[in-house]
Design an enzyme around this catalytic site. Structure first.
Site, short mmCIF file in Angstrom:
data_model
loop_
_atom_site.label_atom_id
_atom_site.label_comp_id
_atom_site.label_asym_id
_atom_site.label_seq_id
_atom_site.Cartn_x
_atom_site.Cartn_y
_atom_site.Cartn_z
N LYS A 1 0.99 -1.24 -0.04
CA LYS A 1 0.15 -0.02 0.00
C LYS A 1 1.06 1.38 0.11
CE LYS A 1 -1.14 2.05 3.53
NZ LYS A 1 -1.57 2.69 5.03
N ASP B 1 -2.86 -5.77 2.29
CA ASP B 1 -3.38 -4.89 3.35
C ASP B 1 -3.28 -5.56 4.54
OD1 ASP B 1 -5.18 -4.02 5.64
OD2 ASP B 1 -6.44 -3.00 3.96
N HIS B 2 -2.24 -5.10 5.53
CA HIS B 2 -1.56 -6.02 6.51
C HIS B 2 -2.82 -6.43 7.50
CE1 HIS B 2 -0.94 -2.36 8.63
NE2 HIS B 2 -0.78 -3.12 9.85
N ASP C 1 -4.73 7.02 4.52
CA ASP C 1 -3.88 6.15 5.27
C ASP C 1 -4.55 4.95 6.03
OD1 ASP C 1 -1.11 5.62 6.19
OD2 ASP C 1 -1.83 6.41 8.28
N HIS D 1 -7.52 -0.37 5.65
CA HIS D 1 -7.89 -1.03 6.77
C HIS D 1 -9.13 -0.98 7.26
CE1 HIS D 1 -3.68 -1.12 6.43
NE2 HIS D 1 -3.27 -0.02 7.24
N LYS E 1 -5.02 9.45 14.81
CA LYS E 1 -3.62 9.41 15.47
C LYS E 1 -3.77 10.39 16.87
CE LYS E 1 -1.32 7.81 11.83
NZ LYS E 1 -0.86 6.55 11.78
C1 BG6 Z 1 -0.55 1.56 8.43
C2 BG6 Z 1 -0.45 3.06 8.26
O1 BG6 Z 1 -0.89 1.09 7.01
O2 BG6 Z 1 -0.99 1.07 9.44
C3 BG6 Z 1 0.41 3.59 9.44
O3 BG6 Z 1 0.40 3.48 7.30
C4 BG6 Z 1 -0.31 2.93 10.76
O4 BG6 Z 1 0.02 5.23 9.63
C5 BG6 Z 1 -0.31 1.34 10.56
O5 BG6 Z 1 0.11 3.41 11.88
C6 BG6 Z 1 -1.18 0.85 11.82
O6 BG6 Z 1 -0.96 -0.68 11.91
P1 BG6 Z 1 -1.09 -1.57 13.08
O7 BG6 Z 1 -0.87 -2.80 12.70
O8 BG6 Z 1 0.04 -0.97 14.07
O9 BG6 Z 1 -2.42 -1.36 13.45
#
Ligand code: BG6
Length: 513
Positions: free
Chosen positions: A175, A204-205, A262, A267, A367
């Site tokens: 992404k 998309d992790h 973002d 997500h 954030k």
């Molecule tokens: C990323 C965003 O995709 O996901 C970041 O670019 C964010 O801004 C992060 O901090 C959050 O991932 P996780 O797994 O820590 O919830």
């Protein structure tokens, strides 16, 4: 996912059987990481590969080629990766890296230089001979998106992107996948000019997180939830992804994307589709993704004049966190003093289908909120008549899916307080991953890397999914652009602007996780 074998009551193969993962064998292959000198490789990709190695899930002969511009040597590359595994890997993965270090080599070339791909091809052929990787390749685009186009064109021009009988070629795209529907479409076109959709794995992790996958298990491996999973019984759904960190050193990037691009476009929309989708006919990648896309299609684009009443956006101002003063967004490095980029957004979305017609979905992400927490709260309707405590309305029942941290599922309901009076108090039934299942939970990237090696695209976004999510997000961004309203403000360390409450209406309130 693999062909299921266990019969269901209907005598048909049971797509939710234990056999789903059986029979999935990883074939030897080479992973080429473009942009291998970057942070992602060191922090996530290689530590995750070592997690797979530790669990014996990497195929024999597996090799990694780091492709990047910097003049690193194989040895320099390995030293950098070793420190990444030590810092970010699961326990005992350092020893795995030491044992496998030879499998990592570095290939210095410019992303736009065709000669670098010809020499890559030769290197891969040599690896096939030396390590038995059988011509199977996975290309990981871990560069800034501006380099994707050159890489894709060169992979196509050298024939590296081509599938051949008995050999696979796949591409993993990080992404952000575009910054609006137009750029996402253009990127989809570029990707598909080099690869077929089944060869493409868009990351998309969040989909790699165990608890996100558990949404499908909870819904479709149990008989008790699904009959209630609709607008007749569910009052509304809240999806929260809160982070306590600010934008830190990523101000320049964040200023261009905002929380909507973002976090929400990818997500939160992915989590929403899993909560709202219909049961798929099976758990094959396309059956699952077909249902997810239908959810997005059922969400109308906003007209510009609707956006202000259905969304709230805000920016954090200077505040304090655990006794420490922290910057406001506009004081962060790389952020202009007059920025109007949102660091918080809350939305009311309506999924216009029979299941959800009267049940709003509220999404929020920000954030510098008080805690890092991701959860889905399914709030049920009140009983038709309250018999207790003089007819006073009871606390609503909530099914809470805790995605992170403190992963688990909780059900909140009313119980009688012991004693002669009839008084009702809220109690919780709680399932915690940490106590129910032993062992470390793998990082999301472990699962996603493994699935890409196995060729299973279920947990990756399909091209049409990404475009549909952009369609919705674009309509919000367009409304914000036209609106005379500036983003609200919230003090760092608080739960966002007061106006976010107005979105909910009908006496509803945001949960304070
Ligand atoms: C990323 C965003 O995709 O996901 C970041 O670019 C964010 O801004 C992060 O901090 C959050 O991932 P996780 O797994 O820590 O919830």
């Amino acid at each position: 996912m693999a062909t299921p074998t266990a019969p269901s009551a209907s005598g048909h193969p049971n797509p939710l059987g234990d056999e789903l993962r059986a029979g999935r064998t990883a074939k030897p292959c080479v992973l080429v990481i473009f942009g291998a000198t970057g942070d992602l490789t060191k922090r996530k990709l290689v530590p995750s590969l070592m997690g797979l190695a530790k669990d014996g899930l990497l195929p024999p002969g597996f090799a990694v080629v780091g492709f990047a511009r910097r003049p690193w040597t194989d040895q320099g590359f390995r030293t950098e990766l070793a420190s990444g595994v030590k810092q970010f890997g699961r326990s005992e993965t350092t020893a795995c890296f030491e044992a496998l270090a030879d499998a990592f080599t570095f290939h210095q070339a410019d992303f736009a230089d065709p000669a670098g791909y010809e020499s890559l091809k030769q290197k891969l052929d040599q690896l096939d001979k030396a390590r038995g990787t059988g011509g199977n390749r996975i290309f990981y685009l871990a560069t800034p998106p501006s380099s994707y186009s050159s890489i894709l064109q060169n992979l196509a021009a050298t024939g590296l992107s081509k599938e051949q009988p008995g050999r696979f070629a796949r591409v993993i795209v990080e992404k952000p996948f575009g910054r609006d529907i137009e750029t996402a479409r253009a990127l989809n076109d570029q990707v598909r000019a080099a690869f077929k959709e089944r060869q493409v794995f868009r990351i998309d992790h969040y989909l790699g997180k165990e608890t996100v996958q558990n949404i499908l298990a909870l819904r479709f491996a149990n008989g008790i939830f699904e009959p209630l999973w609709n607008e007749k019984f569910i009052d509304h759904v809240q999806i929260t992804v809160a982070e306590s960190i600010g934008v830190g050193s990523r101000g320049g990037y964040f200023e261009e994307s905002g929380i909507i691009r973002d976090m929400i476009q990818n997500h939160l929309m992915q989590v929403l589709t899993l909560v709202a989708m219909e049961p798929p006919a099976s758990l094959t990648a396309d059956a699952v993704r077909d249902e997810k896309v239908k959810v997005l299609k059922a969400i109308r684009s906003f007209r510009p004049e609707e956006v202000d009443s259905a969304t709230v956006r805000a920016q954090y101002t200077r505040g304090s966190f655990g006794g420490e003063n922290v910057n406001g967004y506009r004081d962060e490095e790389g952020v202009p003093k007059d920025s109007v980029t949102e660091t918080y957004a809350a939305l009311r979305l309506q999924v216009d289908n029979w299941r959800w017609a009267r049940t709003p979905f509220y999404l929020r992400s920000g954030k510098r909120l008080p805690r890092r927490v991701t959860e889905v709260a399914i709030q049920f309707k009140q009983p038709p008549l309250s018999l207790f405590e003089g007819g006073k309305p009871m606390q609503p029942n909530v099914l809470l899916l805790r995605i992170q941290p403190d992963e688990g599922v909780a059900l909140r309901f009313g119980a009688k307080v012991p004693g002669p009076d009839v008084r009702i108090r809220d109690v919780r039934m709680d399932f915690r991953y940490g106590t129910a299942f032993a062992g470390e939970t793998a990082d999301a990237y472990e699962r996603l890397l493994l699935d890409s090696i196995l060729g299973d695209g279920t947990l990756f976004a399909r091209g049409d999914e990404v475009e549909e999510a952009w369609r919705i997000v674009d309509s919000i961004v367009a409304g914000w652009k036209q609106s005379p309203r500036r983003p609200e403000e919230y003090v760092a360390g608080t739960w966002g602007p007061d106006r976010a409450l107005e979105l909910l209406g009908d006496g509803r309130s945001w949960r304070k996780p």
